[in-house]
Design a protein around this motif. Structure first.
Motif, PDB file in Angstrom:
ATOM      1  N   GLY A 194      69.398  12.802  53.950  1.00 36.39           N
ATOM      2  CA  GLY A 194      70.035  14.096  53.785  1.00 36.39           C
ATOM      3  C   GLY A 194      70.200  14.803  55.087  1.00 36.39           C
ATOM      4  N   ALA A 195      70.985  15.869  55.118  1.00 37.79           N
ATOM      5  CA  ALA A 195      71.257  16.598  56.341  1.00 37.79           C
ATOM      6  C   ALA A 195      71.114  18.075  56.109  1.00 37.79           C
ATOM      7  CB  ALA A 195      72.670  16.302  56.833  1.00 37.79           C
ATOM      8  N   ASP A 196      70.529  18.753  57.107  1.00 36.19           N
ATOM      9  CA  ASP A 196      70.471  20.194  57.084  1.00 36.19           C
ATOM     10  C   ASP A 196      70.319  20.668  58.497  1.00 36.19           C
ATOM     11  OD1 ASP A 196      70.201  22.801  56.458  1.00 36.19           O
ATOM     12  OD2 ASP A 196      68.423  22.592  55.197  1.00 36.19           O
ATOM     13  N   ARG A 197      70.999  21.735  58.820  1.00 38.82           N
ATOM     14  CA  ARG A 197      70.939  22.206  60.193  1.00 38.82           C
ATOM     15  C   ARG A 197      69.650  22.930  60.475  1.00 38.82           C
ATOM     16  NH1 ARG A 197      75.672  24.940  63.646  1.00 38.82           N
ATOM     17  NH2 ARG A 197      74.428  25.692  65.372  1.00 38.82           N
ATOM     18  N   ASP A 211      63.257  24.755  67.170  1.00 37.90           N
ATOM     19  CA  ASP A 211      63.418  25.285  65.811  1.00 37.90           C
ATOM     20  C   ASP A 211      64.529  26.326  65.759  1.00 37.90           C
ATOM     21  OD1 ASP A 211      61.340  23.687  65.008  1.00 37.90           O
ATOM     22  OD2 ASP A 211      59.848  25.295  64.938  1.00 37.90           O
ATOM     23  N   VAL A 212      64.585  27.188  66.760  1.00 32.87           N
ATOM     24  CA  VAL A 212      65.625  28.215  66.808  1.00 32.87           C
ATOM     25  C   VAL A 212      66.997  27.572  66.990  1.00 32.87           C
ATOM     26  CG1 VAL A 212      66.472  30.238  68.051  1.00 32.87           C
ATOM     27  CG2 VAL A 212      64.022  29.940  67.695  1.00 32.87           C
ATOM     28  N   VAL A 213      67.069  26.574  67.858  1.00 31.08           N
ATOM     29  CA  VAL A 213      68.328  25.864  68.082  1.00 31.08           C
ATOM     30  C   VAL A 213      68.801  25.190  66.795  1.00 31.08           C
ATOM     31  CG1 VAL A 213      69.324  23.843  69.238  1.00 31.08           C
ATOM     32  CG2 VAL A 213      68.048  25.541  70.562  1.00 31.08           C
ATOM     33  N   ALA A 214      67.879  24.605  66.044  1.00 30.24           N
ATOM     34  CA  ALA A 214      68.241  23.945  64.792  1.00 30.24           C
ATOM     35  C   ALA A 214      68.843  24.933  63.797  1.00 30.24           C
ATOM     36  CB  ALA A 214      67.014  23.266  64.183  1.00 30.24           C
ATOM     37  N   GLN A 215      68.389  26.158  63.820  1.00 26.69           N
ATOM     38  CA  GLN A 215      68.867  27.161  62.878  1.00 26.69           C
ATOM     39  C   GLN A 215      70.148  27.844  63.332  1.00 26.69           C
ATOM     40  OE1 GLN A 215      65.685  29.915  61.680  1.00 26.69           O
ATOM     41  NE2 GLN A 215      64.196  28.315  62.115  1.00 26.69           N
ATOM     42  N   MET A 275      67.396  24.349  77.265  1.00 32.03           N
ATOM     43  CA  MET A 275      68.202  23.901  76.133  1.00 32.03           C
ATOM     44  C   MET A 275      68.263  22.372  76.082  1.00 32.03           C
ATOM     45  SD  MET A 275      69.139  26.469  74.299  1.00 32.03           S
ATOM     46  CE  MET A 275      67.565  27.227  74.692  1.00 32.03           C
ATOM     47  N   GLU A 276      68.311  21.740  77.243  1.00 30.71           N
ATOM     48  CA  GLU A 276      68.297  20.277  77.277  1.00 30.71           C
ATOM     49  C   GLU A 276      67.005  19.736  76.675  1.00 30.71           C
ATOM     50  OE1 GLU A 276      68.254  16.532  80.438  1.00 30.71           O
ATOM     51  OE2 GLU A 276      68.799  18.537  81.145  1.00 30.71           O
ATOM     52  N   ARG A 335      64.775  18.008  69.427  1.00 31.59           N
ATOM     53  CA  ARG A 335      65.402  18.010  68.096  1.00 31.59           C
ATOM     54  C   ARG A 335      65.964  16.622  67.762  1.00 31.59           C
ATOM     55  NH1 ARG A 335      65.488  19.174  62.973  1.00 31.59           N
ATOM     56  NH2 ARG A 335      67.490  19.842  62.126  1.00 31.59           N
ATOM     57  N   CYS A 336      66.591  15.994  68.724  1.00 29.29           N
ATOM     58  CA  CYS A 336      67.140  14.655  68.498  1.00 29.29           C
ATOM     59  C   CYS A 336      66.035  13.655  68.183  1.00 29.29           C
ATOM     60  CB  CYS A 336      67.941  14.200  69.711  1.00 29.29           C
ATOM     61  SG  CYS A 336      69.553  15.024  69.898  1.00 29.29           S
ATOM     62  N   GLU A 337      64.905  13.768  68.863  1.00 28.30           N
ATOM     63  CA  GLU A 337      63.783  12.880  68.582  1.00 28.30           C
ATOM     64  C   GLU A 337      63.276  13.096  67.162  1.00 28.30           C
ATOM     65  OE1 GLU A 337      61.758  10.727  70.501  1.00 28.30           O
ATOM     66  OE2 GLU A 337      62.723  10.857  72.455  1.00 28.30           O
ATOM     67  N   GLN A 338      63.257  14.355  66.704  1.00 29.35           N
ATOM     68  CA  GLN A 338      62.847  14.638  65.328  1.00 29.35           C
ATOM     69  C   GLN A 338      63.748  13.902  64.338  1.00 29.35           C
ATOM     70  OE1 GLN A 338      63.120  18.982  65.386  1.00 29.35           O
ATOM     71  NE2 GLN A 338      60.924  19.091  65.031  1.00 29.35           N
TER      72      GLN A 338
END
Length: 248
Positions: free
Chosen positions: A12-15, A72-76, A109-110, A116-119
């Motif tokens: 599944g996907a969620d931002r 976490d903030v970037v993901a949201q 940000m990098e 996030r990508c590793e997650q």
């Protein structure tokens, strides 16, 4: 929310917006072992490769804490929408700390994008290492579509790609690496199918992996924009049908 299916798992996907256990976007494996998909809230497996890595254990822990919170903030909210005030509030850090550990906003940000990508890749790896047959792939893709239907918010890696492609070269490179890792998981699954003679010897695992990844990414983008999962469903079915043309 979790997708509950018999046998192997759905994806599944969620931002963003998940709780600490990531339960809104899970992958169901056999009932005795639940594994997260898009969101893995543990630091396990995260390998940051930034040149400014602190030399002390305390410094590395502080830097890791900042990266995890900003991720976490970037993901949201996305990379470009995050303000410095949001970063400072989320990280619980001062401007001087951010400058000390990262040098600037782009480097922070990098690091957050890499985290996030590793997650995401951790969850993908858990799902696709078990795919060894066309039947496995069909079940996994069905789960992918079913879970996406519950939260059609786009692909987290694809969303990051859109945010950083023209604005942060270091972060863009991290997203490229993430797509390559995802593509490699598909290719390895196709290699297993070819080794077991489920796919013909002339089937290119790399080409099939690229075709599948492109189909899913395009399907998710159209479904997110149209707010209708049918586009992803068609894309997944078409990709699976193409793969089946190489069946032995």
């Amino acid at each position: 929310m979790r997708l509950r299916r018999r046998g192997r798992a759905g994806l599944g996907a969620d931002r963003g917006g998940a709780g600490p256990d990531g339960t809104h976007c899970g992958v169901d494996v056999p009932l005795e072992r639940r594994l997260p998909f898009w969101t893995t809230w543990s630091n396990t497996g995260y390998r940051e490769r930034m040149s400014s890595e602190p030399t002390t254990a305390r410094g590395r822990a502080s830097r890791q804490r900042i990266v995890a919170r900003v991720a976490d903030v970037v993901a949201q909210h996305g990379v470009r929408a995050v303000s410095l005030d949001q970063v400072l509030a989320a990280a619980g850090a001062s401007k001087s700390q951010l400058h000390h550990y990262f040098g600037g906003r782009d480097q922070l940000m990098e690091a957050a994008v890499a985290y996030r990508c590793e997650q995401v890749l951790a969850g993908l790896t858990e799902a696709f290492t078990a795919v060894a047959t066309l039947a496995d792939l069909e079940r996994t893709l069905a789960g992918f579509v079913g879970q996406y239907e519950q939260s059609p918010s786009g692909c987290p890696i694809g969303t990051l790609a859109t945010d950083v492609a023209e604005h942060n070269e270091g972060a863009r490179a991290r997203v490229v690496d993430a797509f390559a890792g995802w593509e490699r998981l598909f290719a390895e699954a196709f290699e297993r199918m070819r080794a077991s003679a489920e796919l013909r010897a002339d089937a290119s695992s790399g080409d099939l992996a690229t075709a599948l990844l492109a189909s899913l990414e395009g399907g998710m983008l159209l479904s997110q924009t149209r707010r209708d999962v049918q586009s992803l469903r068609v894309a997944a079915d078409a990709a699976l049908a193409y793969v089946r043309t190489f069946a032995a």
